[in-house]
Structure formats: structure tokens, C-alpha cells
Design an enzyme around this catalytic site. Structure first.
Site, PDB file in Angstrom:
ATOM      1  N   LYS A 186       0.472  -1.078  -0.068  1.00 25.25           N
ATOM      2  CA  LYS A 186       0.594  -0.485   0.262  1.00 25.25           C
ATOM      3  C   LYS A 186       0.514   1.479  -0.294  1.00 25.25           C
ATOM      4  O   LYS A 186       2.334   1.414   0.468  1.00 25.25           O
ATOM      5  CB  LYS A 186      -0.960  -0.332   1.168  1.00 25.25           C
TER       6      LYS A 186
HETATM    7  C1  LIG Z   1      -5.700  -4.084   0.964  1.00 23.32           C
HETATM    8  C2  LIG Z   1      -7.071  -3.973   0.905  1.00 23.32           C
HETATM    9  C3  LIG Z   1      -7.853  -4.391   1.957  1.00 23.32           C
HETATM   10  C4  LIG Z   1      -7.461  -4.912   3.156  1.00 23.32           C
HETATM   11  O1  LIG Z   1      -6.240  -4.552   4.183  1.00 23.32           O
HETATM   12  P1  LIG Z   1      -5.002  -5.630   4.777  1.00 23.32           P
HETATM   13  O2  LIG Z   1      -4.546  -3.995   5.814  1.00 23.32           O
HETATM   14  O3  LIG Z   1      -4.474  -6.613   3.739  1.00 23.32           O
HETATM   15  O4  LIG Z   1      -5.888  -6.365   5.964  1.00 23.32           O
HETATM   16  C5  LIG Z   1      -8.989  -4.178   2.262  1.00 23.32           C
HETATM   17  N1  LIG Z   1      -9.633  -3.824   0.921  1.00 23.32           N
HETATM   18  C6  LIG Z   1      -8.949  -3.363   0.412  1.00 23.32           C
HETATM   19  C7  LIG Z   1      -9.789  -2.875  -1.127  1.00 23.32           C
HETATM   20  C8  LIG Z   1      -7.646  -3.801   0.154  1.00 23.32           C
HETATM   21  O5  LIG Z   1      -6.883  -3.590  -1.166  1.00 23.32           O
END
Ligand SMILES: *Cc1c(COP(=O)(O)O)cnc(C)c1O
Length: 389
Positions: A186
């Protein structure tokens, strides 16, 4: 080929991130402590909200789960979201004891279509989870108007959208809750991590209790003014707290968030210009009243236009040393949801065709100019080279 493989979603880790983790290890304070608090404060400042409106947790999945419980929805209530999201969005709805309902996306922005939300509303609907896909904001004015009209809670999935703004307002500040991810790939990473942003302070207070076993942090104040501090379990919570080790990375990542965003914006624009003459679908340019988070650069590979299908495109790029991602196969393609809810991909045709044609190119702020050009040349070769023979 001597070029190293360009990994999709490589985290941009710098020496100061590493030094802060080492410093945490040396103090012996590994768990939730002063660095988590400092990270929460820095995040609140970045979002222009007070520090009692945020709570750090160990993932965005946890943030979504806890937000839905803190929102006090009725058991089994319907929650409308997009089929073009990571499975965690829908899994969190299910884990919260609620019922997921999908509404198709807009073909241009690839975000949930407000008209489809309205069409999916039933007397059992109690919440909407819009996902700011790839960093492009959802149409929040229309979504908030629908929510207001039908008395629905809005929980924004901001996993792609730390830097995103819509009409001058930051993503995550429209709904009752905004949920952020600091997963490895991210825009800001802590390895694993998440943040809840809530409009109401009591919601954040409840979220903090839920995220740490249901232990009340201030119940002890009623029993003792000094000495040993007893905690009280006031509900059955979860183990979702963030560690100082994670916040140590996040503090420096967040300090560089705008710098990294500018770099990704530059790469995103280079791709957008470089592919204008190719027979591939490009993402929409953001409107002037939108600030794109530039989390993903996704292309659409329609085999009728490109002479190659999406999976072959991915394989060919892999062969050239370029890693890609798929965001996402429509949720209705997955066997669990098909079996449990009877979902069929053709019920959400826009998400289905995007899911079958989409590929995400590397967009890490770590990418050098040479690597960016290497990706551009690779895509041109795979798409156009075949055509020219
Ligand atoms: C990555 C992601 C999540 C989950 O995030 P985590 O921190 O890995 O639990 C939820 N929604 C979307 C759209 C994502 O890309």
C-alpha cells in the site's frame, strides 16, 4: 537479460525506517506504546482531524470489522459494497455477522456506481462500504445523499486512498468511518497495519476497546487512584492492536507520504502518455475536482482489440522481468461466495469484464526512471510487437 525483476508493489523502505525499528528493539518496547500513539497523532494531523478520531489497528481488515461492530448494525443487516474489491472487504462484512450485497461499478472510474447502490437497497439495508478503487475517489456527494435519504451508515474502504480527495475533502472523512491499510504493497506501509478514522469520538473509543480484547482502558479509574491498575473486560473484543515495531516504520513512511505520492503521480502520468496510441484500455484521467491517490495503474487487455488475452499479457511481462497484479477478479468469480450467496459473475457485468481484462503495472515510488521506461517498453513490445510481427 541482466535487468533484475521488477516486483509488483515493492515497498519503499528507507534507512530512517530501519533505524527507528532498531531503536524500538533496543528500548524493549515492542508492543503498543508511544510510537503507536505518535503514529496516530501524525495520521490525524495528515487527515486534519483531532487525535480522538483515529485508532491504529493491525490491518484494514480489522479496521473494517471493528467499524461495522462499532456502528451497531442489526444482526444479518445488508451491507452494500462493490464486487471490484479485495476479498477482505466482504469477509469483514460476513465476520461482523452482516450480509454482503453487491452493486456494480462505473465503467469509467471503476468505483461503485451510485445508481447501482440505490437499486440494491432493500428494507434490510443498513450500510454502504464504498471502495476508492485504485485511489480514485467514489462519487461521495451522491453516495452520502443516498445514505442520508435511506438512513444508512457509510464506512469508506480507503485501503487505496490515503492521499485521495474528493471536491477538496479527504477520503475517509465523508462516512461515519474510514478504514486504511498499511499492508506491504500500500501507499504507506507498516508491513501489516491499519487505521480507523471516525467522525464521532465515542465510535473511536468503542473501536479501541474492541481492538484490544474488549478491555476498558479507563474502567480502572473508577476503582483506584494509585497503585496497581486493574483493567476490566467490558465486551468480547479482538486482538487487533498495532505494535510499536510497526508504527516505527509508519512514522517515517507517513512523513514521506506526499513525496512518494508525487513520484507515483509522475510514473502514472508517464504510463498514461506512453500508452495513448496502444490498443489497451487506460484508466480515466482524474477530473479537476478529484485528487487521485495513484495507488494502482491498471490497463485493460481486451483480446479482441489487443490480439492477446490478459493472462497471456501477464505471462509475457513476467517473462520480460516485470511483475504485475490483478485488481480484482469480480468477487462473484470466487467459489465461496458463489456457493454461499448464489452470486453469478454476470449479475455485475461491468465488474466481471474489468476483472477478466485488468492488469496492474508496477507503481512503487521506488521505481527508477530506467525501470519505468523498461515497463513502458515491455508493455509496448507485448501489445504492439505481436501486431507488427
Ligand atoms: C488491501 C486491501 C484491504 C485489506 O487490507 P489489509 O490491511 O491487508 O487487511 C481491504 N480492502 C482493499 C480494497 C484492499 O486493497
Amino acid at each position: 537479460m541482466t535487468d533484475p525483476y521488477i516486483v509488483f508493489g515493492a515497498p519503499d523502505i528507507r534507512e530512517e525506517d530501519i533505524a527507528e525499528v532498531v531503536a524500538s528493539l533496543r528500548t524493549g518496547w515492542l508492543g503498543t506504546g508511544p510510537k503507536v500513539m505518535a503514529f496516530e497523532q501524525a495520521f490525524a494531523r495528515y487527515k486534519n482531524v483531532g487525535e480522538h478520531h483515529v485508532a491504529a489497528v493491525n490491518s484494514c481488515t480489522a479496521a473494517l470489522h471493528v467499524s461495522m461492530i462499532a456502528a451497531n448494525l442489526d444482526p444479518g443487516a445488508e451491507v452494500i459494497t462493490t464486487p471490484l474489491t479485495f476479498c477482505a472487504t466482504v469477509n469483514a462484512i460476513i465476520h461482523a455477522g452482516l450480509t454482503p450485497v453487491l452493486a456494480d461499478v462505473d465503467a469509467r472510474t471503476q468505483c461503485i456506481d451510485p445508481a447501482a447502490i440505490e437499486a440494491a437497497i432493500t428494507p434490510r439495508t443498513q450500510a454502504i462500504i464504498p471502495v476508492h478503487f485504485a485511489g480514485h475517489p467514489c462519487e461521495m456527494d451522491r453516495i452520502m445523499a443516498i445514505a442520508q435519504k435511506h438512513g444508512l451508515v457509510v464506512i469508506e474502504d480507503c485501503a487505496h486512498a490515503i492521499e485521495t480527495e474528493y471536491r477538496g475533502r479527504k477520503a475517509g472523512t465523508f462516512g461515519s468511518f474510514g478504514c486504511f491499510s498499511f499492508y506491504v504493497t500500500k501507499n504507506v506501509t507498516t508491513g501489516e497495519g491499519g487505521m480507523i478514522l471516525a467522525r464521532s469520538e465515542p465510535h473511536i473509543a468503542r473501536a479501541k476497546v474492541l481492538a484490544l480484547h474488549g478491555m476498558s482502558r479507563d474502567a480502572w479509574r473508577r476503582f483506584s487512584d494509585s497503585g496497581f491498575k486493574h483493567y476490566q473486560v467490558v465486551e468480547c473484543g479482538f486482538k487487533y492492536n498495532m505494535m510499536d515495531l510497526q508504527a516505527a516504520v509508519g512514522l517515517h513512511q507517513l512523513a514521506r507520504v506526499e513525496q512518494c505520492w508525487s513520484r507515483r503521480q509522475s510514473i502514472w502520468r508517464q504510463y498514461q502518455n506512453a500508452f495513448s496510441d496502444l490498443e489497451i484500455g487506460r484508466p480515466c484521467d482524474p477530473d479537476p475536482d478529484v485528487r487521485h491517490g495513484h495507488h494502482l495503474y491498471t490497463v485493460r487487455i481486451d483480446s479482441a482489440r489487443c490480439g492477446i488475452d490478459r493472462d497471456a499479457f501477464i505471462d509475457r511481462l513476467h517473462g520480460l522481468g516485470i511483475g504485475t497484479g490483478v485488481h480484482y477478479l469480480s468477487l462473484a468469480e470466487h467459489p465461496y461466495y458463489r456457493q454461499r450467496y448464489g452470486w453469478q459473475p454476470q449479475q455485475w457485468p461491468v465488474a466481471r469484464s474489468i476483472g477478466r481484462e485488468t492488469a496492474s503495472l508496477p507503481l512503487s515510488s521506488k521505481l527508477s526512471d530506467d525501470e519505468t521506461h523498461f515497463v513502458i517498453e515491455g508493455v509496448r513490445r507485448v501489445v504492439d510487437g505481436d501486431r507488427r510481427g
